[in-house]
Design an enzyme around this catalytic site. Structure first.
Site, short mmCIF file in Angstrom:
data_model
loop_
_atom_site.label_atom_id
_atom_site.label_comp_id
_atom_site.label_asym_id
_atom_site.label_seq_id
_atom_site.Cartn_x
_atom_site.Cartn_y
_atom_site.Cartn_z
N CYS A 77 0.83 -1.20 0.00
CA CYS A 77 0.00 0.00 0.00
C CYS A 77 0.87 1.26 0.00
O CYS A 77 1.61 1.49 -0.96
CB CYS A 77 -0.99 -0.03 1.17
SG CYS A 77 -2.32 1.18 1.02
N HIS A 175 -3.88 -5.03 -0.14
CA HIS A 175 -3.44 -5.59 1.15
C HIS A 175 -3.53 -7.11 1.09
O HIS A 175 -4.61 -7.66 1.32
CB HIS A 175 -4.31 -5.05 2.28
CG HIS A 175 -4.04 -3.62 2.59
ND1 HIS A 175 -3.08 -3.21 3.48
CD2 HIS A 175 -4.61 -2.49 2.11
CE1 HIS A 175 -3.07 -1.89 3.54
NE2 HIS A 175 -3.98 -1.43 2.71
N GLU A 177 -2.55 -9.19 3.20
CA GLU A 177 -2.86 -9.68 4.54
C GLU A 177 -4.37 -9.61 4.84
O GLU A 177 -4.84 -10.20 5.81
CB GLU A 177 -2.05 -8.93 5.61
CG GLU A 177 -2.52 -7.53 5.96
CD GLU A 177 -2.13 -6.44 4.98
OE1 GLU A 177 -2.37 -5.27 5.30
OE2 GLU A 177 -1.57 -6.75 3.89
#
Length: 193
Positions: A77, A175, A177
């Site tokens: 990001c 993202h 994650e």
């Protein structure tokens, strides 16, 4: 594996650490130059505003250290955006690892882009097991312009580089994650590079 997350006060570090824990690895947070230089892999996260994040990097000397790293580095990001030459956010000079600039979406679309969007035109080992059209989770108002280092494309108002690669440096606008099993696969692929 000696896995390190760059600590410069910008980022939702816990979700990244939990994602690697699910894969069986401990990702330690550090701003220590020696520790980062010795790491097998480095994660350069970022959530926040570019000019203040860059200020923190310069203050700690990490702005000079990060471009010198020789092991695989993954910017996420804002981390990816700071690895570019320049960002319109705060009129900020970046690290210059990726030879592209970061622009703001216009008011013709909802900003920030928040939620799921597809990645296409995949061109890297980072995307083993990922199919063009798979969805990733994004939250951003700025995007990296199309360039030769683009390894994934996303469309929101226009086509932009949602992932970049240059030598040992990788960057993703989304993202991983927070992108479920497909995002986890990308993190696993990064660990195998």
């Amino acid at each position: 594996m000696n896995l390190r997350i760059v600590n410069y006060g910008a980022g939702n570090i816990k979700s990244i650490q939990f994602a690697f824990q699910r894969l069986g690895y401990e990702a330690k947070l550090t701003s220590d130059a020696e520790d980062l230089l010795k790491a097998d892999k480095v994660i350069f996260p970022g959530v926040g505003e570019a000019s203040s994040a860059m200020y923190k990097l310069r203050e700690s000397g990490l702005d000079e250290l990060i471009p010198q790293l020789k092991q695989p580095v993954l910017g996420i990001c804002l981390g990816m955006q700071l690895m570019c030459k320049h960002t319109e956010e705060g009129n900020t000079k970046g690290l210059g690892i990726f030879q592209t600039n970061v622009k703001r979406f216009t008011d013709q679309v909802k900003v920030p882009q928040m939620g799921w969007n597809t990645i296409t035109q995949l061109k890297s080992n980072l995307f083993k097991g990922i199919d063009p059209g798979d969805f990733m989770y994004l939250v951003h108002s700025y995007y990296a312009e199309d360039c030769n280092e683009k390894i994934a494309n996303t469309h929101y108002e226009l086509d932009y580089a949602s992932a970049l690669e240059h030598e040992n440096f990788f960057g993703v606008q989304f993202h991983p994650e927070k992108s479920g099993k497909k995002g986890e696969q990308i993190l696993k692929n990064f660990l195998n590079i």
